[in-house]
Design a protein around this motif. Sequence first.
Motif, PDB file in Angstrom:
ATOM      1  N   GLU A 218       0.847  -1.190   0.000  1.00 26.94           N
ATOM      2  CA  GLU A 218       0.000   0.000   0.000  1.00 26.94           C
ATOM      3  C   GLU A 218       0.880   1.237   0.000  1.00 26.94           C
ATOM      4  OE1 GLU A 218      -3.461  -2.322   0.369  1.00 26.94           O
ATOM      5  OE2 GLU A 218      -3.253  -0.173   0.005  1.00 26.94           O
ATOM      6  N   SER A 219       0.369   2.306  -0.595  1.00 25.64           N
ATOM      7  CA  SER A 219       1.126   3.548  -0.555  1.00 25.64           C
ATOM      8  C   SER A 219       1.118   4.164   0.831  1.00 25.64           C
ATOM      9  CB  SER A 219       0.557   4.543  -1.570  1.00 25.64           C
ATOM     10  OG  SER A 219      -0.793   4.838  -1.252  1.00 25.64           O
ATOM     11  N   THR A 220       0.457   3.504   1.782  1.00 27.80           N
ATOM     12  CA  THR A 220       0.468   3.990   3.164  1.00 27.80           C
ATOM     13  C   THR A 220       1.456   3.220   4.030  1.00 27.80           C
ATOM     14  OG1 THR A 220      -1.371   2.510   3.629  1.00 27.80           O
ATOM     15  CG2 THR A 220      -1.915   4.805   3.132  1.00 27.80           C
ATOM     16  N   ASP A 221       2.203   2.301   3.441  1.00 28.34           N
ATOM     17  CA  ASP A 221       3.172   1.554   4.233  1.00 28.34           C
ATOM     18  C   ASP A 221       4.319   2.444   4.665  1.00 28.34           C
ATOM     19  OD1 ASP A 221       2.839  -1.499   2.290  1.00 28.34           O
ATOM     20  OD2 ASP A 221       1.808  -0.831   4.105  1.00 28.34           O
ATOM     21  N   THR A 222       4.671   2.360   5.942  1.00 22.75           N
ATOM     22  CA  THR A 222       5.766   3.157   6.440  1.00 22.75           C
ATOM     23  C   THR A 222       6.809   2.232   7.068  1.00 22.75           C
ATOM     24  OG1 THR A 222       6.367   5.052   7.845  1.00 22.75           O
ATOM     25  CG2 THR A 222       4.747   3.520   8.738  1.00 22.75           C
TER      26      THR A 222
ATOM     27  N   ASN B 167       4.485   8.862  -1.581  1.00 23.33           N
ATOM     28  CA  ASN B 167       3.952   9.576  -0.416  1.00 23.33           C
ATOM     29  C   ASN B 167       5.073  10.391   0.200  1.00 23.33           C
ATOM     30  OD1 ASN B 167       5.459   7.939   1.577  1.00 23.33           O
ATOM     31  ND2 ASN B 167       4.035   6.297   1.077  1.00 23.33           N
TER      32      ASN B 167
ATOM     33  N   GLN C 233       6.494  11.290   4.220  1.00 25.91           N
ATOM     34  CA  GLN C 233       6.290  10.876   5.612  1.00 25.91           C
ATOM     35  C   GLN C 233       7.025  11.820   6.563  1.00 25.91           C
ATOM     36  OE1 GLN C 233       7.030   6.600   6.025  1.00 25.91           O
ATOM     37  NE2 GLN C 233       6.679   6.326   3.832  1.00 25.91           N
TER      38      GLN C 233
ATOM     39  N   SER D 212       6.768   7.313  13.476  1.00 18.53           N
ATOM     40  CA  SER D 212       5.995   7.874  12.375  1.00 18.53           C
ATOM     41  C   SER D 212       4.897   8.789  12.917  1.00 18.53           C
ATOM     42  CB  SER D 212       5.369   6.734  11.565  1.00 18.53           C
ATOM     43  OG  SER D 212       4.586   7.249  10.515  1.00 18.53           O
TER      44      SER D 212
ATOM     45  N   LEU E 287       1.621  10.449   7.337  1.00 17.65           N
ATOM     46  CA  LEU E 287       1.976  10.022   5.992  1.00 17.65           C
ATOM     47  C   LEU E 287       0.957  10.631   5.045  1.00 17.65           C
ATOM     48  CD1 LEU E 287       2.971   6.448   4.843  1.00 17.65           C
ATOM     49  CD2 LEU E 287       1.247   7.744   3.595  1.00 17.65           C
TER      50      LEU E 287
ATOM     51  N   GLN F  99      -0.309  10.661   1.224  1.00 11.98           N
ATOM     52  CA  GLN F  99      -0.186   9.971  -0.059  1.00 11.98           C
ATOM     53  C   GLN F  99      -0.046  11.002  -1.182  1.00 11.98           C
ATOM     54  OE1 GLN F  99      -2.751   6.422  -0.570  1.00 11.98           O
ATOM     55  NE2 GLN F  99      -3.645   7.020   1.395  1.00 11.98           N
TER      56      GLN F  99
ATOM     57  N   GLN G 256      -2.968  13.144  -2.111  1.00  8.50           N
ATOM     58  CA  GLN G 256      -3.550  14.013  -1.094  1.00  8.50           C
ATOM     59  C   GLN G 256      -2.837  15.355  -1.051  1.00  8.50           C
ATOM     60  OE1 GLN G 256      -2.918  11.231   2.234  1.00  8.50           O
ATOM     61  NE2 GLN G 256      -5.147  11.059   2.406  1.00  8.50           N
TER      62      GLN G 256
ATOM     63  N   GLN H  93      -2.837  16.158   5.452  1.00 11.60           N
ATOM     64  CA  GLN H  93      -3.198  15.096   6.378  1.00 11.60           C
ATOM     65  C   GLN H  93      -3.109  15.694   7.780  1.00 11.60           C
ATOM     66  OE1 GLN H  93      -4.861  12.059   7.074  1.00 11.60           O
ATOM     67  NE2 GLN H  93      -3.628  11.277   5.377  1.00 11.60           N
TER      68      GLN H  93
END
Lengths: 115, 114
Positions: free
Chosen positions: A99-103, B32, B34, B46, B49, B51, B54, B57
């Motif tokens: 996912e593009s939200t993986d950190t 993205n 971060q 973290s 984040l 994307q 977007q 956030q």
Amino acid sequence: DVKVTQSSRYLVKRTGEKVFLECVQDMDHENMFWYRQDPGLGLRLIYFSYDVKMKEKGDIPEGYSVSREKKERFSLILESASTNQTSMYLCASSPFWRESTDTQYFGPGTRLTVL
Amino acid sequence: KQEVTQIPAALSVPEGENLVLNCSFTDSAIYNLQWFRQDPGKGLTSLLLIQSSQREQTSGRLNASLDKSSGRSTLYIAASQPGDSATYLCAVPLIKAAGNKLTFGGGTRVLVKP
């Protein structure tokens, strides 16, 4: 919660010693990373691994090697420690890239001093 | 090669003031952006984040914006508190890079004075 643990918070070694830094993650992540962090130079990637027994050099691999025999464990090895390897070492893990939200999730760090 | 820059390198504000931290990057082909927080002698945590699709956030007092076309992101921290004192780092993964590798900025060290 994701947990990444590192074997030592502080370590003091002598020049020429072989040093092992270990990192363990409990989230079944494919990726694991080793960074070093120095004042004025920021966070620099040493090695990363995207699967068991797989590894790829980062920006500053010289003087280091790594081992990943099990998915949850990633070891950084200094074959012959030198004073210029005195630094803060940070381990991280992340999912492969679903996912593009993986950190990335970081361990607490190991402050290594080489005398 | 992606380069990430954070200015200023250090910032000191009185408690209650809003904080504005800047991050710029050279290659706009990012998945993205971060933001992380690092307390002295500790690992990174973290925070937010954003994307690539977007514009912003939010999480509590934190708000991060992203302008891909100009290669910039800004982290706003409202009504700062002494507990916000830390180093804040931004990072981007490159679309072309495998394995979710991140490129980090040098960080902004923040001190909030009571």
